[in-house]
Enzyme design. Structure first.
Site, PDB file in Angstrom:
ATOM      1  N   LYS A 124     -23.221 108.692  72.012  1.00  0.00           N
ATOM      2  CA  LYS A 124     -23.093 109.960  71.279  1.00  0.00           C
ATOM      3  C   LYS A 124     -24.290 110.203  70.355  1.00  0.00           C
ATOM      4  O   LYS A 124     -24.866 111.298  70.336  1.00  0.00           O
ATOM      5  CB  LYS A 124     -21.810 109.957  70.431  1.00  0.00           C
ATOM      6  N   THR A 125     -24.636 109.185  69.569  1.00  0.00           N
ATOM      7  CA  THR A 125     -25.709 109.361  68.592  1.00  0.00           C
ATOM      8  C   THR A 125     -27.030 109.679  69.283  1.00  0.00           C
ATOM      9  O   THR A 125     -27.767 110.586  68.872  1.00  0.00           O
ATOM     10  CB  THR A 125     -25.848 108.105  67.716  1.00  0.00           C
ATOM     11  N   GLU A 168     -22.104 115.211  66.500  1.00  0.00           N
ATOM     12  CA  GLU A 168     -21.484 114.055  67.133  1.00  0.00           C
ATOM     13  C   GLU A 168     -19.975 114.170  66.933  1.00  0.00           C
ATOM     14  O   GLU A 168     -19.511 114.383  65.814  1.00  0.00           O
ATOM     15  CB  GLU A 168     -22.028 112.781  66.485  1.00  0.00           C
TER      16      GLU A 168
END
Length: 467
Positions: A124-125, A168
């Site tokens: 995600k990051t 995110e």
């Protein structure tokens, strides 16, 4: 009310954040400060994040104390990690100050904009960061809130002047159900966060709800390769006006990865889009990160941005802190920091380093994260460490959890040895630094790996090597 805040966010005029230094909390606090709110908060210890918040005008207290909460605070913002007995939370109840979960605060920040929400068990990051940097390079000035600090432009959050907001979306506590994105990305779906999810069925149900929050006519970008994502795609295909776009190496992917070519610590990626080949460079190594870049490409296309513009701008991304971040070199040894803490992430980062390492040895200093995760996935963590030439394993980093009787890092060490790995358990961090530095020879790569404070040991390893 602070300028730039919608009427529905009047409570955010003078917010107080408990745990303001956390990756998710600090990002929201930064954006609110940039929008004109009078931000305050507390954190357990001093940090560069606390200093960055102060530079934006926020008041940051160190330690948790009821006296830190100003009586005129309009709300108290908390994450799921804040316990009920926190003194500032108790004081908020006494004063009748509203308590807001960070996901609700983030959802409020997205109001009136075009949100992209990036979800998945891993990646995600990185993917959120790729999108933020790419859109900024195209002059679109997006707002973003990321769970890690970028190398460029150097922060985990920004209030931009454009109409796109990249965020995110955290599935760990189901807080991603609060968002209504125009574009949602699901990178993968796996069982994790065992304190909150008891089975894969619960995970699928949670991601189905997230997909159902996409605005009518919006787009879900989802992997065509990862088994959990493929299953989720089958479950959500008939959701109202949702447009589903798949990406990956699978032949039936809508945006198909034709080839990934390793170029040292970078990758060259070629995709097949509308019958034509498109090639671009990703400035981080490995198939895992190449797939993240293609997900970002697909999301940008879903927003109506020309694919060639996106492909050219993607090379602007140079990484995120803690995601295979080079910390330095000493005595001919490179020290690299990896946030990987789930077996899939560990395997992806070790394979990426192996593809870039040529004949170099890979040495790992690993710190398990959470007792619950180790209980469920410790065997798989040990098997992943077998991809390294040698490893040192620290004690479990507890984060928000209390110990579980009988669950220690020995579970990982035993599994690693059974998988043929060369591994040692070391309980003292200073001793672990000396051990890993003592193993290293010129040309080796040393990875500090885990989601806890193992990241602090990279500079210590470099100092030990310099001796």
């Amino acid at each position: 009310m602070a300028p730039g805040l919608p009427q529905s966010m009047a409570d955010m005029d003078r917010p107080h954040f408990i745990g303001i230094g956390g990756a998710g909390m600090s990002g929201i606090a930064k954006i609110l400060a940039q929008r004109g709110s009078r931000v305050a908060g507390s954190d357990a210890r001093e940090s560069a994040t606390a200093e960055a918040l102060r530079a934006l005008g926020a008041t940051v207290h160190i330690g948790h104390d009821a006296a830190h909460l100003a009586p005129d605070a309009t709300c108290v913002v908390v994450s799921s990690a804040i316990r009920e007995d926190n003194p500032e939370l108790a004081r908020a109840a006494e004063l009748g100050i509203p308590v807001v979960h960070r996901s609700d605060a983030l959802a409020g920040l997205m109001e009136g904009l075009r949100p992209i929400a990036v979800a998945g068990t891993h990646g995600k990051t990185t993917t959120t960061s790729m999108l933020a940097v790419t859109l900024a390079a195209l002059g679109l000035d997006p707002s973003y809130a990321i769970g890690g600090d970028l190398d460029v432009p150097g922060s985990n959050a920004l209030h931009g002047k454009g109409d796109i907001f990249v965020a995110e979306a955290d599935e760990s506590d189901r807080s991603f159900h609060k968002y209504a994105p125009e574009v949602a990305i699901v990178l993968n779906v796996e069982l994790d966060h065992h304190a909150n999810y008891a089975s894969m069925d619960e995970i699928y149900e949670s991601f189905e709800i997230f997909a159902g929050k996409v605005v009518p006519g919006g787009t879900l970008v989802i992997s065509a390769d990862q088994q959990g994502a493929v299953e989720l795609t089958q479950r959500v295909r008939d959701l109202g006006e949702l447009k589903v776009v798949t990406y990956g190496e699978s032949e039936d992917a809508d945006l198909r990865i034709h080839k990934i070519t390793a170029r040292g610590l970078t990758s060259e990626v070629t995709v097949l889009l509308d019958g034509k080949l498109l090639t671009f460079t990703v400035s981080v190594p490995g198939r895992h990160y190449a797939n993240n870049a293609v997900a970002a490409l697909a999301a940008g296309i879903a927003l109506g941005i020309p694919s060639r513009n996106l492909a050219g701008a993607l090379k602007s991304y140079t990484g995120v802190k803690r995601r295979l971040q080079l910390k330095g070199e000493a005595a001919g040894v490179q020290v690299i920091d990896s946030y990987a803490h789930h077996p899939t992430e560990m395997t992806a980062d070790l394979e990426a380093m192996r593809s870039a390492a040529d004949d170099s040895r890979i040495l790992v200093l690993f710190q398990p994260h959470l007792f619950s995760r180790t209980q469920e996935l410790g065997t798989e963590m040990g098997q992943a460490l077998a991809l390294a030439d040698s490893s040192v394993v620290l004690d479990i980093y507890p984060a928000r959890e209390d110990p579980i009787p009988g669950i220690t890092s020995t579970l990982i060490v035993d599994a690693a040895r059974e998988a043929g790995a060369e591994v040692a358990a070391v309980h003292d961090k200073a001793e672990a630094v000396r051990a890993i530095a003592g193993m290293a020879k010129p040309g080796d790569l040393v990875l500090t790996m885990g989601a806890g404070d193992v990241t602090d040991l990279g500079p210590q390893i470099l100092a030990e090597l310099s001796k």
